[in-house]
Design an enzyme around this catalytic site. Structure first.
Site, PDB file in Angstrom:
ATOM      1  N   ALA A  30     -11.529 -45.353   9.927  1.00  0.00           N
ATOM      2  CA  ALA A  30     -10.488 -44.518  10.534  1.00  0.00           C
ATOM      3  C   ALA A  30     -10.701 -44.340  12.045  1.00  0.00           C
ATOM      4  CB  ALA A  30     -10.513 -43.149   9.851  1.00  0.00           C
ATOM      5  N   GLN A  43      -5.829 -51.625   4.331  1.00  0.00           N
ATOM      6  CA  GLN A  43      -6.370 -50.656   3.356  1.00  0.00           C
ATOM      7  C   GLN A  43      -5.464 -49.446   3.308  1.00  0.00           C
ATOM      8  OE1 GLN A  43      -7.737 -47.637   4.910  1.00  0.00           O
ATOM      9  NE2 GLN A  43      -7.980 -46.606   2.939  1.00  0.00           N
ATOM     10  N   THR A  85      -8.186 -47.842  -1.665  1.00  0.00           N
ATOM     11  CA  THR A  85      -9.373 -46.983  -1.749  1.00  0.00           C
ATOM     12  C   THR A  85      -9.270 -46.150  -3.014  1.00  0.00           C
ATOM     13  OG1 THR A  85      -9.551 -46.997   0.633  1.00  0.00           O
ATOM     14  CG2 THR A  85     -10.743 -45.266  -0.529  1.00  0.00           C
ATOM     15  N   ARG A 123     -19.091 -33.333   4.007  1.00  0.00           N
ATOM     16  CA  ARG A 123     -19.568 -33.917   5.271  1.00  0.00           C
ATOM     17  C   ARG A 123     -20.142 -32.814   6.158  1.00  0.00           C
ATOM     18  NH1 ARG A 123     -15.827 -38.349   6.166  1.00  0.00           N
ATOM     19  NH2 ARG A 123     -15.811 -39.479   4.196  1.00  0.00           N
ATOM     20  N   HIS A 157     -18.647 -46.221  -0.053  1.00  0.00           N
ATOM     21  CA  HIS A 157     -17.919 -45.657   1.079  1.00  0.00           C
ATOM     22  C   HIS A 157     -18.880 -45.406   2.250  1.00  0.00           C
ATOM     23  CE1 HIS A 157     -13.723 -43.827   1.502  1.00  0.00           C
ATOM     24  NE2 HIS A 157     -14.258 -43.575   2.682  1.00  0.00           N
ATOM     25  N   ARG A 193     -20.538 -41.946   2.301  1.00  0.00           N
ATOM     26  CA  ARG A 193     -19.807 -40.817   2.880  1.00  0.00           C
ATOM     27  C   ARG A 193     -19.119 -39.957   1.824  1.00  0.00           C
ATOM     28  NH1 ARG A 193     -18.895 -41.912   8.367  1.00  0.00           N
ATOM     29  NH2 ARG A 193     -16.804 -41.056   8.554  1.00  0.00           N
ATOM     30  N   ILE A 234     -25.022 -52.784   5.261  1.00  0.00           N
ATOM     31  CA  ILE A 234     -25.342 -54.155   5.685  1.00  0.00           C
ATOM     32  C   ILE A 234     -25.488 -54.201   7.210  1.00  0.00           C
ATOM     33  CG2 ILE A 234     -24.394 -56.509   5.833  1.00  0.00           C
ATOM     34  CD1 ILE A 234     -23.203 -55.765   2.941  1.00  0.00           C
TER      35      ILE A 234
END
Ligand SMILES: Cc1cc2nc3c(=O)[nH]c(=O)nc-3n(C[C@H](O)[C@H](O)[C@H](O)COP(=O)(O)O)c2cc1C
Length: 408
Positions: free
Chosen positions: A133, A181, A209, A218, A306, A309, A340
């Site tokens: 985002a 997405q 998603t 978060r 994700h 997250r 990764i």
């Protein structure tokens, strides 16, 4: 003891300099920029400053260190953070690090074939840009710059629903393949329209998603007071804003105004009824869900947590991948992301059965540090590392990368 690199960075002197890798933008295209709020105070720092002119980020974690200095703190915290105690965030890395490789010698690796086929698309190498985002948080051109950077490196970009420029503009800027997405929003008509807009501008696959009926806890965002600055917008969601384009739940609630927590498998059938491009389900962690994904008509799945997250303490994706691969048994392609950072990680994911991988945070750090050229360079670095890993492990083609690459 701070390292020399720490000194460079903390003195605000780390500059993006000459390029080393073939196919990357010349240094002149990467605008040097000094971190704000620091001054060169001592002669040692001054020496470090002059040395830094010739230094450059050489691996993906170097880009993270530079982005920490360059990006606004709130943006960096938002991008780098994971859910809750960030246990899965840590595991995502640890699991790749723990896997050991088993090379073969005297294999002709004078030519490498890094191509993979996904659906009817041939990718020159198996690394895509994951949907993320709000790119304008770290660069004024946002997703436009990312699309240019991805195209210059030959990578497929998965443009995100939560982009700060509309998918139509991203497609105009893109010189390489584009996927899209989206979430299935409460407003189904809007969702359908958005998917058709993306297909209309040439997006070649859809990533749905599937792991976010609500947003993860978060703490890092909350501590940094993260919110989308008023000069940025969720540009794909114009028209939805009146009914609340916001992803933040109201105080005391967990449900967001736009995400739909009531989704079930029948929505995938609904989506399949009008989608004209392959549909991948993003966020599969359970082999039984992989089976249901196939039954629901999904063309592919993305094994993803994700980027750590969402639900803290779920396993790292590389640990789950073999079970999902067993269950799917080659019926549909499997992509994998989360953690990764090295070419050897790409090799490991392919060895354990992924057809391709995606990277998220690293290219955002590249964007923050060097705009489109930074994105290109991040991709080229990990692509070249992957080639080196193939050559040194004695696997000259992607087809030859199998489970025997992993040391038992
Ligand atoms: C800043 C940021 C924003 C993200 N936004 C989305 C999103 O809107 N939709 C989505 O499906 N995944 C989103 N993701 C997750 C990525 O698609 C991807 O799964 C993850 O970043 C991969 O892990 P990595 O960052 O460790 O490479 C986001 C990730 C980051 C870092």
């Amino acid at each position: 003891m701070p390292t020399r690199r720490d000194v460079l960075i903390s003195s605000g002197s780390a500059l993006v300099g000459a390029t080393l890798l073939p196919g990357t933008a010349p240094a002149s295209e990467i605008k040097p920029k000094r971190a704000s709020g620091h001054t060169v105070a001592t002669s040692e720092d001054a020496e470090a400053l002059s040395a830094a002119v010739d230094s450059e980020p050489v691996c993906l974690s170097d880009y993270e260190a530079l982005a920490r200095e360059r990006a606004p703190k709130m943006a960096f915290e938002y991008i780098s953070g994971g859910a809750a105690d960030e246990i899965t965030l840590k595991w995502n890395r640890e699991s790749y690090d723990k896997l050991r490789l088993q090379p073969r010698i005297f294999v002709d690796v004078s030519k490498l074939d890094t191509r993979v086929k996904l659906f009817d698309q041939e990718l020159p190498f198996p690394i895509l840009l994951a949907p993320t985002a709000y790119h304008r948080l770290v660069h004024p051109e946002g997703e436009i710059a990312t699309a240019r950077g991805a195209g210059a490196a030959g990578a497929t970009m998965v443009a995100g629903m939560l982009a700060t420029v509309p998918v139509e503009d991203i497609a105009k800027a893109a010189t390489g393949p584009l996927w899209f997405q989206t979430y299935i929003l409460k407003d189904r008509a809007f969702t359908r329209d958005l998917i058709q807009r993306a297909e209309g501008v040439g997006c070649k696959a859809l990533c749905i998603t599937s792991d976010s009926p609500v947003v993860g806890v978060r703490n890092r965002d909350a501590r940094a007071n993260f919110s989308l600055p008023p000069n940025l917008e969720r540009a794909n969601l114009r028209g939805l804003m009146r009914t609340g384009g916001n992803l933040r739940p109201p105080e005391g609630d967990i449900y967001t105004p736009i995400l739909d927590a009531s989704l079930t498998w029948k929505e995938i059938e609904w989506l399949r009824s009008f989608a004209r491009v392959p549909v991948l389900l993003k966020g599969v962690l359970n082999p039984d869900d992989a089976e249901l994904a196939i039954k629901s008509g999904a063309s592919g799945i993305i094994v993803s947590n994700h980027g750590a997250r969402n639900l803290d303490t779920v396993p790292p994706t590389i640990d789950i991948l073999p079970e999902v691969v067993d269950k799917v048994a080659g019926r549909i392609p499997i992509l994998c992301d989360s953690g990764i950072r090295r070419g050897t990680d790409v090799l490991k994911a392919l060895a354990l059965g992924a057809n391709a991988v995606l990277i998220g945070r690293p290219y955002l750090y590249g964007l923050a540090v060097g705009g489109d050229a930074g994105v290109t360079r991040v991709i080229n670095i990990i692509k070249n590392e992957f080639k080196v890993a193939m050559a040194l492990s004695g696997r000259p083609t992607t087809a030859s990368i199998d489970g025997s690459v992993i040391w038992k």
